[in-house]
Design a protein around this motif. Sequence first.
Motif, short mmCIF file in Angstrom:
data_model
loop_
_atom_site.label_atom_id
_atom_site.label_comp_id
_atom_site.label_asym_id
_atom_site.label_seq_id
_atom_site.Cartn_x
_atom_site.Cartn_y
_atom_site.Cartn_z
N LYS A 49 30.41 -3.02 -5.13
CA LYS A 49 31.41 -3.13 -4.05
C LYS A 49 31.06 -2.24 -2.86
CE LYS A 49 35.21 -3.81 -7.34
NZ LYS A 49 36.36 -3.11 -7.92
N VAL A 50 29.86 -1.66 -2.88
CA VAL A 50 29.54 -0.63 -1.90
C VAL A 50 28.48 -1.11 -0.91
CG1 VAL A 50 28.72 1.73 -1.59
CG2 VAL A 50 30.07 1.14 -3.60
N VAL A 105 33.09 1.23 -8.91
CA VAL A 105 32.90 0.50 -7.64
C VAL A 105 31.53 -0.19 -7.60
CG1 VAL A 105 34.47 1.94 -6.31
CG2 VAL A 105 32.06 2.58 -6.44
N GLN A 121 33.61 7.14 -5.86
CA GLN A 121 33.22 6.32 -7.01
C GLN A 121 34.44 5.87 -7.81
OE1 GLN A 121 29.69 7.62 -8.87
NE2 GLN A 121 30.14 6.70 -10.84
N ILE A 134 43.23 2.22 -2.30
CA ILE A 134 42.62 3.18 -1.37
C ILE A 134 43.64 4.27 -1.02
CG2 ILE A 134 41.72 3.46 0.97
CD1 ILE A 134 39.74 2.08 -0.83
N GLY A 180 36.99 4.87 -6.58
CA GLY A 180 37.64 3.81 -5.81
C GLY A 180 38.77 4.31 -4.94
N TYR A 194 28.65 5.35 3.52
CA TYR A 194 28.92 4.37 2.48
C TYR A 194 30.27 3.75 2.78
CZ TYR A 194 25.18 6.55 -0.25
OH TYR A 194 23.98 7.03 -0.68
N TYR A 195 30.42 2.43 2.54
CA TYR A 195 31.72 1.81 2.75
C TYR A 195 31.97 0.77 1.66
CZ TYR A 195 29.13 -2.12 4.77
OH TYR A 195 28.27 -3.18 4.95
N ARG A 196 33.23 0.40 1.52
CA ARG A 196 33.60 -0.58 0.50
C ARG A 196 33.46 -1.96 1.10
NH1 ARG A 196 37.08 1.31 -3.44
NH2 ARG A 196 37.36 -0.87 -4.04
N LYS A 197 32.37 -2.65 0.76
CA LYS A 197 32.13 -3.96 1.39
C LYS A 197 33.08 -5.02 0.86
CE LYS A 197 28.27 -5.30 -1.58
NZ LYS A 197 26.84 -5.43 -1.72
N ASP A 198 33.77 -4.73 -0.26
CA ASP A 198 34.76 -5.70 -0.74
C ASP A 198 36.04 -5.64 0.09
OD1 ASP A 198 35.14 -3.10 -1.74
OD2 ASP A 198 36.43 -3.82 -3.35
N LEU A 250 37.81 4.82 1.18
CA LEU A 250 37.22 3.65 1.82
C LEU A 250 35.80 3.94 2.28
CD1 LEU A 250 37.89 0.77 2.81
CD2 LEU A 250 38.77 1.79 4.91
#
Lengths: 302, 435, 278
Positions: free
Chosen positions: B300-301, B297, B273, B197, B275, B168-172, B278
């Motif tokens: 944003k994932v 989040v 979750q 982060i 936030g 899983y990554y933070r695409k934002d 990363l």
Amino acid sequence: MNAVKRTRRQGLSESQFGYLMVFPALLCIGLIALYPVVQTFWLSLHRLRLQFPDMTKFVGLQNYITIFGDDRFINATINTVEFTIVSVALELVFGLCIAMLMNKEYKGRGLMRAAALVPWAIPTTVSAMMWKFIYNDQLGVLNDILVRLHIIPEYKAWLGSEVTAMGAAIVADVWKTTPFMALLLLAGLQVIPRELYEAATVDGASAWRQFITITLPLLRPTILVALIFRTLDAFRVFDLVYVLTGGGPGNSTETLSVYAYKTLFRNMDFGMGSALSVIIFVFIFIISLIYIRILSSGSSAE
Amino acid sequence: MKRFKMLSLLLVAILVVGLTAGCGGGGQQSNNTNTQQEQNAQPQQNPEPVTITYRAGKDTSERTQMLIKQFEEENPNIKVDFQEMPWSTDDQHNAYVTALQAQDSSIDVVAMDVIWTAEFASAGWLLPLGDKFPQSERDKFLSGPLEAVTYNGEIYALPEYTDAGVLYYRKDIISTPPQTWEELMEMSKENIGKNGIRYGIVFQGNQYEGLVCDALEFIHGNGGDVLDSNGNVVLNSPQSVEGLKEMVSLVEEKIAPEGVTTYMEEDARNVFQQGDALFMRNWPYAWAVVNGDDSPVKGKVGIAPLPHGPNGKAGAPTLGGWNLAVSKYSKHPDEAYKFIEFMCSDAGQKTTALVGGNLPTRKAIYNDPEVLAKNPFYKDLFNAFISARPRPVSPFYPQISDSMQINFHKALTGNITAEEAIANVEKDIKSIMGK
Amino acid sequence: MKKNRVNISGILFYILVIAVMLIILFPFIWQILTSIKSERELWSIPPIWIPKKINLDYYYSVFIKRPFLTYIKNSFIVASSTTVFSVLVASFASYALARLHFKGKNIILSLVLAVSMFPGIAIVSPLYIFMMNVHLLNTYIGLIIPYTTFTLPLAIWNLTTFFREIPFELEESARVDGATYMQTFMRIIFPLAAPGVFTTAILSFISAWNEFLFALVFNTKDMMRTVPVAIAMFPGEHELPWGDMAAASVVVTIPLIIIVLIFQRRIISGLTAGAIKG
């Protein structure tokens, strides 16, 4: 005196009556406990792995020889002994303090007694999870309190480091089982006649002196029982450690029972698992003998 | 004295209630799904239907209940008694071992973690299913889960659902997910301290089975392996050591939080979750949770295949999931098989995906429009899912896993080096298999 | 002047009592706070102490999602029957061991103790086979019998200690009046040892109430589950409903506190009875 008793009009002699009274207890134990215990001894002399039912065979003491040469066993024994000594000692001290608090007469004593029992009333697995949350490195309240009080600079992973994990497990155990100790000791304190203290006070003995000369000696039989049974339990500690750390970090908190559990039910190695159980039994047996020697030597002289 | 009498009366009353209620509990073998009270009230009216007992871990969704209802409608002469167990796999394993080694006939259908098949089969507790499960049917299943129900060339269970590690990554914050663990480290270092982060990655680092899953992904993803196709131990290779070293360096270089060595799935999920992290290595279940309405989040994932090491070509997720088997001591093996066949049918698998949120084991379901609408990432990750690697299939697996848990955890907490950990595990496995 | 000093030490004493109670209760209070937080507050980093508003959803779901009252009833039946059996059987045995003369007493005492030295995990498999063969799986009795057996050692040892303390003159005078052994036991020994008896009862009750392993393995039917296993049923494969579990643990602890409050009066009445002997 015996003769006097026998002349009374009852059907049973003293010893017959004695055996009759003991019989139900022995029946229970014989029916339920004896067979599994004998079975465990017997299995411990076999190579018996459930995955390979065809390979089962009698191996004599081979399992024991393997276990005594096993580093993991030695590590687990050291962990167990450390856990048992520290937690039982702390529980005895705290338990005695709390028992004396509960024994004093003051308003709200009933509340104090009920409150003191709360930790013991929470199911072990739940209390272990509760402590796991308290120790959590992100949302644990322990970190929050210690950082707010400036005792530690930043949050710590209490269960993730070898230095603190065992201590954390001991604290959780002491919290949970001190009430057991306290309750047993309280009952013992209550049968000590008040007059002894009153007389001592008249003689001008200090509270500490009364504690040493009256409370401790008269409490000795109760302390013996409390110590034996707490030690039995602490030495077999399983749920708490299993839920808190699973034996980690790096097996630094694995106790003998956890090791035996993994061997029996995870690895399905009933031969080795039984042998480990027997060894736990023997250790506890020795400890109990030592206690009884030390603590009952005085009372038998009385 | 009077109060004492009252109290003893009360106690006796309790005792009597206890005894009568206890007797009402009846025998283990009684083949009636009804509760005790009903059983006492009315003697069996219709002796015809067969009741099979299906024992499995607790299902938090409606899936199992729905499927059982559907099955009972289609098969009016079979009733399914669903005996839920606590989810802890150790508790389940423990209860199975106790009951099955006692040859207890009261369990018909056994739900097993993928790693149990070999040991249960080897113990002789499972009915071989090969002749009921033709090749044409087998071809419709994913190969990884199928491999996991096979032991010594025989099929002992049907794959109920599967699982595979994902990233899983933070695409934002990150536009393209990393391909290698090295890239992941660099991205992490760049972003720690910005946008709230605090950590690069969270994963499962507690001393338990999850650690084995995660560590094997580093080893497999770098070209290492535990056993070769002939069952020889080949763990101690430079690739394995290098893979494990990458994992250890995530902790050493503080890319993962210090406490990651105590994390299980939900601990990691929570940090991610909130936030704070990363990246997260987790199973696909977390997708729905981190995108829930309550989640900080939400939206944003991103989800991606796992990265690989310098010597690997692609990420190598560990295969998880559960299988259904028929107990050898079952008195109704045909009805029991009918039930597991239904659970693993197209219809059953679709419900599994839609209602249970679990990865189906049949290939066709991954093209089902309804399923894809609910889980859009199935399409992109299908290749990752089918490449999932089973943990060593061996009746000794629990002991192998035990050694890996201890030694990998020691390496992770800095007590021994990755080289030592790998060497220790190899030595242990050799001695375990040699016995 | 003197009165003041008493007051100050009284206040100090109460501060001490309250401090001790706070330390003991803190984890449980935290548990209560947890059980009324919202899902978001529950998992927040760093932890939130006091929730913004009281949320009773977890309590609601404890009772609605599962037959939790049934579990409490099961636990109550099993634990109270265990307590009755254990105290009865143990007090018979302890009376004999503490006050009668017959051969083999020490052997019996050590045998009883030895039973409790075996780890429960080693006993569960053979016991399962036994329970299966006598058709006692999924019954109350199937739990009551082993629980009684494994609470007996503590009960017997503890009661023996107490029975020994009671002066022999009381018993002898009763016997001179023509009382049988049974009558002296029921009328004199048992009431005089009340603190010990009720302590033993509470300890047996709670250990039966909290037992997990046998309950997990022996009683697999939902309607026969006890509380600790029921609480272990809350988590799913990847789900930890900590709020529900906190609420459940609060719910099951409160009846125990009530029982203790009732029983502790008995302990006090035992105290006054004990004063007679002095």
